[in-house]
Design a protein around this motif. Structure first.
Motif, PDB file in Angstrom:
ATOM      1  N   ALA A   1      41.526  46.994  29.766  1.00 15.83           N
ATOM      2  CA  ALA A   1      41.959  48.086  30.581  1.00 15.83           C
ATOM      3  C   ALA A   1      41.262  48.973  31.014  1.00 15.83           C
ATOM      4  O   ALA A   1      40.119  49.291  30.256  1.00 15.83           O
ATOM      5  CB  ALA A   1      43.275  49.072  29.919  1.00 15.83           C
ATOM      6  N   GLY A   2      41.018  49.306  32.139  1.00 15.16           N
ATOM      7  CA  GLY A   2      40.109  50.358  32.780  1.00 15.16           C
ATOM      8  C   GLY A   2      40.955  51.108  33.783  1.00 15.16           C
ATOM      9  O   GLY A   2      41.867  51.103  34.363  1.00 15.16           O
ATOM     10  N   GLY A   3      40.724  52.451  33.795  1.00 17.01           N
ATOM     11  CA  GLY A   3      41.129  53.566  34.786  1.00 17.01           C
ATOM     12  C   GLY A   3      41.312  53.084  36.329  1.00 17.01           C
ATOM     13  O   GLY A   3      42.192  53.234  37.116  1.00 17.01           O
ATOM     14  N   LEU A   4      40.042  52.523  36.729  1.00 14.17           N
ATOM     15  CA  LEU A   4      40.093  52.303  37.930  1.00 14.17           C
ATOM     16  C   LEU A   4      40.076  50.610  38.206  1.00 14.17           C
ATOM     17  O   LEU A   4      40.806  49.965  38.817  1.00 14.17           O
ATOM     18  CB  LEU A   4      38.606  52.509  38.705  1.00 14.17           C
ATOM     19  CG  LEU A   4      38.201  52.079  40.095  1.00 14.17           C
ATOM     20  CD1 LEU A   4      39.154  53.242  40.963  1.00 14.17           C
ATOM     21  CD2 LEU A   4      36.778  52.054  40.299  1.00 14.17           C
ATOM     22  N   ALA A   5      39.176  49.848  37.082  1.00 15.12           N
ATOM     23  CA  ALA A   5      39.449  48.475  37.214  1.00 15.12           C
ATOM     24  C   ALA A   5      39.374  47.896  35.963  1.00 15.12           C
ATOM     25  O   ALA A   5      38.675  48.268  35.023  1.00 15.12           O
ATOM     26  CB  ALA A   5      38.277  47.690  37.901  1.00 15.12           C
ATOM     27  N   GLY A   6      40.328  46.653  35.699  1.00  9.63           N
ATOM     28  CA  GLY A   6      39.995  46.095  34.341  1.00  9.63           C
ATOM     29  C   GLY A   6      38.729  45.468  34.029  1.00  9.63           C
ATOM     30  O   GLY A   6      38.338  45.851  33.005  1.00  9.63           O
TER      31      GLY A   6
END
Length: 170
Positions: free
Chosen positions: A98-103
């Motif tokens: 998981a990422g705030g902008l992109a996985g």
């Protein structure tokens, strides 16, 4: 859920521009992999002056990696500029990224962008879950970008990115 490539645009491929777009109070639930508010998978798109606000939950029922990002699950060969993600992202699968902008982001350039949502996953990065490049290609470029949110990881976590792979660099 068994749906893959979940987002307003599940799979966006080839040349094109997404510009001056805002997505408010939107929530998506993904299936086998690749979920984001705007794209499940973005390949070869230019994304400029876009913001998203809401939440992403990427569930998986297989052993495949699950990529969840506030904007996009998988970002590949797509330059970003002026992008803001206010989305909360959760990828609870045993191999969830998981990422705030992109996985995950591969073969890209990102400039003047940020993420402020909370991120939860096996591998969790405040901005991008994992950053990488195939061997023999150009290094990704990240400039004037930041993350400001809380992250919870059961394996690998980072304020900006949870991991780098192949010959990636910042």
């Amino acid at each position: 859920p068994t749906t893959d490539l979940v987002g307003i645009f599940g799979f966006a491929v080839n040349e094109g521009v997404f510009r001056d777009l805002g997505v408010e109070n939107t929530y998506v639930v993904g299936g086998t992999s690749n979920a984001g508010l705007l794209f499940g998978y973005a390949l070869g798109k230019t994304i400029e002056d876009v913001y998203v606000n809401g939440g992403v939950l990427a569930l998986a029922e297989s052993t495949l990696s699950t990529y969840a990002g506030g904007l996009v699950g998988i970002l590949s060969a797509s330059p970003l500029s002026g992008v803001a993600s206010f989305a909360h992202t959760i990828a609870p699968h045993p191999v969830g990224v998981a990422g705030g902008l992109a996985g995950t982001a591969r073969w890209h350039s990102i400039d003047t962008s940020y993420a402020t949502g909370h991120v939860i996953g096996r591998s969790a990065g405040g901005f991008i879950g994992t950053i990488g490049m195939p061997s023999g290609t150009s290094m990704p470029v990240l400039e004037s970008s930041y993350a400001r949110g809380h992250g919870i990881s059961t394996l690998v976590g980072g304020g900006f990115a949870a991991g780098f792979h192949y010959n990636a660099g910042i």
